[in-house]
Design an enzyme around this catalytic site. Sequence first.
Site, PDB file in Angstrom:
ATOM      1  N   SER A 108       0.803  -1.299   0.122  1.00  0.00           N
ATOM      2  CA  SER A 108       0.024  -0.059  -0.157  1.00  0.00           C
ATOM      3  C   SER A 108       0.988   1.222   0.038  1.00  0.00           C
ATOM      4  O   SER A 108       1.496   1.505  -1.056  1.00  0.00           O
ATOM      5  CB  SER A 108      -0.950  -0.080   1.266  1.00  0.00           C
ATOM      6  OG  SER A 108      -2.011   0.903   0.994  1.00  0.00           O
ATOM      7  N   ASP A 158     -10.181  -3.945  -5.351  1.00  0.00           N
ATOM      8  CA  ASP A 158      -9.584  -2.987  -4.392  1.00  0.00           C
ATOM      9  C   ASP A 158     -10.402  -1.743  -4.577  1.00  0.00           C
ATOM     10  O   ASP A 158     -10.180  -1.204  -5.327  1.00  0.00           O
ATOM     11  CB  ASP A 158      -8.175  -2.757  -4.681  1.00  0.00           C
ATOM     12  CG  ASP A 158      -7.254  -2.015  -3.771  1.00  0.00           C
ATOM     13  OD1 ASP A 158      -8.015  -1.187  -2.905  1.00  0.00           O
ATOM     14  OD2 ASP A 158      -5.858  -2.175  -3.449  1.00  0.00           O
ATOM     15  N   HIS A 189      -8.081  -4.628  -0.757  1.00  0.00           N
ATOM     16  CA  HIS A 189      -6.805  -3.789  -0.599  1.00  0.00           C
ATOM     17  C   HIS A 189      -6.058  -4.685   0.410  1.00  0.00           C
ATOM     18  O   HIS A 189      -4.960  -4.782   0.446  1.00  0.00           O
ATOM     19  CB  HIS A 189      -7.161  -2.283   0.297  1.00  0.00           C
ATOM     20  CG  HIS A 189      -6.057  -1.693   0.166  1.00  0.00           C
ATOM     21  ND1 HIS A 189      -5.488  -1.148  -1.086  1.00  0.00           N
ATOM     22  CD2 HIS A 189      -5.126  -0.994   1.164  1.00  0.00           C
ATOM     23  CE1 HIS A 189      -4.542  -0.376  -0.939  1.00  0.00           C
ATOM     24  NE2 HIS A 189      -4.362  -0.402   0.458  1.00  0.00           N
TER      25      HIS A 189
END
Length: 206
Positions: A108, A158, A189
């Site tokens: 991320s 996501d 995610h």
Amino acid sequence: MSEAEFIHRFIPAPRGSTARTVLLLHGTGGDENDMIPLGRDLDPTAALLSPRGQVLENGMPRFFRRLAEGIFDEEDVIRRAHELADFVGVATARYAFDPKRVIAVGYSNGANIAAAILLLRPEMLAGAVLFRAMVPLAPPVLPNLTHVRVLLSSGKQDPIVPVENAERLAAMLREGGANVTLRFEPAGHALVLGDIEAAKEWLRTL
Ligand code: MLT
């Protein structure tokens, strides 16, 4: 603490200094401890270098500032990517690992700063595993990435990183000459087992 210093953990390679070094980059709210188990699982023979992001968002460490979810402060991205790249350089000398064998593994926000380093300081990395990454900035010129291999492991559902954005990042890196594998998990995610298995396999063949 100087700008090229980060709170971090360094774990030497279990079997000596000839192995590669995995640069572990956590997501928002993580720290230098978070990614150690994942890094060790992905590559049992590597040295691990795990810095903590220096930006605080409501007390949560990150690697650069954002204006809103998915909207980044590009000036800050650039500054922080250079600071982190400088830190990797300092750590190379301090821990005496091979600067040509550094592989980033980021999740991320950590994947996004790794992508920024690839675009701004490509000489610092030989490769990168980018979990749930997105385009971190629009560089004026694409760097030469012909020496770099990248695994982009993204989520089809996501809610933070649209499929199109991950595809755009892959295209950018490929345009610079990187060898890019882009794959999608039927996931959001958060990481799933398939991400980990794919990364292990990809690292084995690196
Ligand atoms: C995050 O929460 O870390 C974002 O999805 C990615 C970023 O802000 O870099």
